[in-house]
Design a protein around this motif. Structure first.
Motif, PDB file in Angstrom:
ATOM      1  N   SER A   1       0.850  -1.331  -0.236  1.00 41.38           N
ATOM      2  CA  SER A   1      -0.025  -0.059  -0.121  1.00 41.38           C
ATOM      3  C   SER A   1       0.866   1.203  -0.051  1.00 41.38           C
ATOM      4  O   SER A   1       0.674   2.294  -0.771  1.00 41.38           O
ATOM      5  CB  SER A   1      -0.958  -0.022   1.261  1.00 41.38           C
ATOM      6  OG  SER A   1      -1.842  -1.159   1.099  1.00 41.38           O
ATOM      7  N   ALA A   2       1.759   1.367   0.752  1.00 44.08           N
ATOM      8  CA  ALA A   2       2.603   2.324   0.896  1.00 44.08           C
ATOM      9  C   ALA A   2       3.422   2.732  -0.525  1.00 44.08           C
ATOM     10  O   ALA A   2       3.670   3.719  -0.994  1.00 44.08           O
ATOM     11  CB  ALA A   2       3.815   2.134   1.942  1.00 44.08           C
ATOM     12  N   LEU A   3       3.781   1.552  -1.107  1.00 42.72           N
ATOM     13  CA  LEU A   3       4.598   1.703  -2.422  1.00 42.72           C
ATOM     14  C   LEU A   3       3.550   1.985  -3.535  1.00 42.72           C
ATOM     15  O   LEU A   3       3.923   2.809  -4.577  1.00 42.72           O
ATOM     16  CB  LEU A   3       5.211   0.291  -2.695  1.00 42.72           C
ATOM     17  CG  LEU A   3       6.185  -0.222  -1.989  1.00 42.72           C
ATOM     18  CD1 LEU A   3       6.755  -1.577  -2.408  1.00 42.72           C
ATOM     19  CD2 LEU A   3       7.567   0.933  -2.119  1.00 42.72           C
TER      20      LEU A   3
ATOM     21  N   ALA B   1       0.983   3.919  -3.109  1.00 41.77           N
ATOM     22  CA  ALA B   1       0.867   5.463  -2.847  1.00 41.77           C
ATOM     23  C   ALA B   1       1.988   6.355  -3.396  1.00 41.77           C
ATOM     24  O   ALA B   1       1.470   7.213  -4.060  1.00 41.77           O
ATOM     25  CB  ALA B   1       0.617   5.694  -1.475  1.00 41.77           C
ATOM     26  N   LEU B   2       3.084   5.688  -3.200  1.00 42.09           N
ATOM     27  CA  LEU B   2       4.135   6.386  -3.889  1.00 42.09           C
ATOM     28  C   LEU B   2       4.134   6.487  -5.346  1.00 42.09           C
ATOM     29  O   LEU B   2       4.709   7.408  -6.052  1.00 42.09           O
ATOM     30  CB  LEU B   2       5.689   5.887  -3.217  1.00 42.09           C
ATOM     31  CG  LEU B   2       5.755   6.157  -1.887  1.00 42.09           C
ATOM     32  CD1 LEU B   2       7.153   5.395  -1.358  1.00 42.09           C
ATOM     33  CD2 LEU B   2       6.038   7.639  -1.424  1.00 42.09           C
TER      34      LEU B   2
ATOM     35  N   TYR C   1      -1.074  11.352  -0.475  1.00 35.94           N
ATOM     36  CA  TYR C   1      -0.788  10.082  -0.697  1.00 35.94           C
ATOM     37  C   TYR C   1       0.687   9.830   0.033  1.00 35.94           C
ATOM     38  O   TYR C   1       1.010   8.605   0.587  1.00 35.94           O
ATOM     39  CB  TYR C   1      -0.381  10.108  -2.229  1.00 35.94           C
ATOM     40  CG  TYR C   1      -1.478   9.532  -3.175  1.00 35.94           C
ATOM     41  CD1 TYR C   1      -2.170   8.247  -2.884  1.00 35.94           C
ATOM     42  CD2 TYR C   1      -2.156  10.280  -4.103  1.00 35.94           C
ATOM     43  CE1 TYR C   1      -3.318   7.952  -3.785  1.00 35.94           C
ATOM     44  CE2 TYR C   1      -3.379  10.205  -4.742  1.00 35.94           C
ATOM     45  CZ  TYR C   1      -3.835   8.953  -4.708  1.00 35.94           C
ATOM     46  OH  TYR C   1      -4.958   8.576  -5.385  1.00 35.94           O
TER      47      TYR C   1
ATOM     48  N   ALA D   1       1.633   6.986   2.685  1.00 34.61           N
ATOM     49  CA  ALA D   1       2.726   6.075   2.352  1.00 34.61           C
ATOM     50  C   ALA D   1       3.553   6.088   3.675  1.00 34.61           C
ATOM     51  O   ALA D   1       4.140   4.937   4.126  1.00 34.61           O
ATOM     52  CB  ALA D   1       3.437   6.552   1.229  1.00 34.61           C
TER      53      ALA D   1
END
Length: 171
Positions: A18-20, A22-23, A51, A55
């Protein structure tokens, strides 16, 4: 089941992925802006900020997976951030895109007060009106793409909160 950092591998991976994602959304927005001339409005750049905050929070939740309370706090904050992003994208679609200008709206004031438009103009400077910025990408208005992604990120964060807090997954 294999346990990584106190959470099952699949659940810990959801936070990291999810973090990746968003990035990646911010990266795609920058490519579309600087490579293809899709200029952002204040609401677009405000969503970029959300975002990035999402992230960071999802990554912190992933990194703190051995500490159940800390993980649930970071994942919960990521969920709130994703819901704020969903609201911002829907506001852009249904309200801001209908106006000729989006100057001095909440998004514009927030970015100006944080001085992000001055310190990182290549990332946060709004260079288009809200009506101009919500152009279709593959036939779908840009704000809908963002709303959909924020909705998916919210679901991922909610799942992480559920698994840690409610389902009592080992931490």
């Amino acid at each position: 089941m294999t346990y990584i950092r106190g959470m099952s591998g699949r659940n810990a991976s959801i936070l990291l992925v999810s973090a990746l994602v968003a990035l990646g959304a911010v990266g795609i927005a920058l490519v579309l802006q600087h490579g293809f001339g899709m200029e952002p409005c204040a609401w677009c750049t405000f969503q970029r900020l959300l975002y990035l905050v999402f992230a960071a929070l999802a990554a912190l939740a992933w990194l703190s997976a051995r500490q159940r309370i800390v993980t649930s706090v970071f994942a919960g904050l990521a969920l709130v951030t994703a819901l704020a992003g969903l609201w911002a994208a829907l506001h852009q679609q249904f309200v801001a895109a209908k106006s000729l200008s989006c100057s001095f709206t909440f998004a514009d004031r927030a970015l100006m007060n944080l001085r992000l438009d001055e310190t990182l103009p290549w990332l946060f400077a709004a260079t288009a009106s809200c009506g101009e910025a919500n152009v279709p990408l593959l036939g779908i208005p840009f704000a809908w793409w963002s709303a959909t992604l924020f909705g998916l990120l919210a679901l991922a964060a909610a799942r992480a909160v559920w698994r840690v807090c409610v389902a009592g997954e080992k931490a």
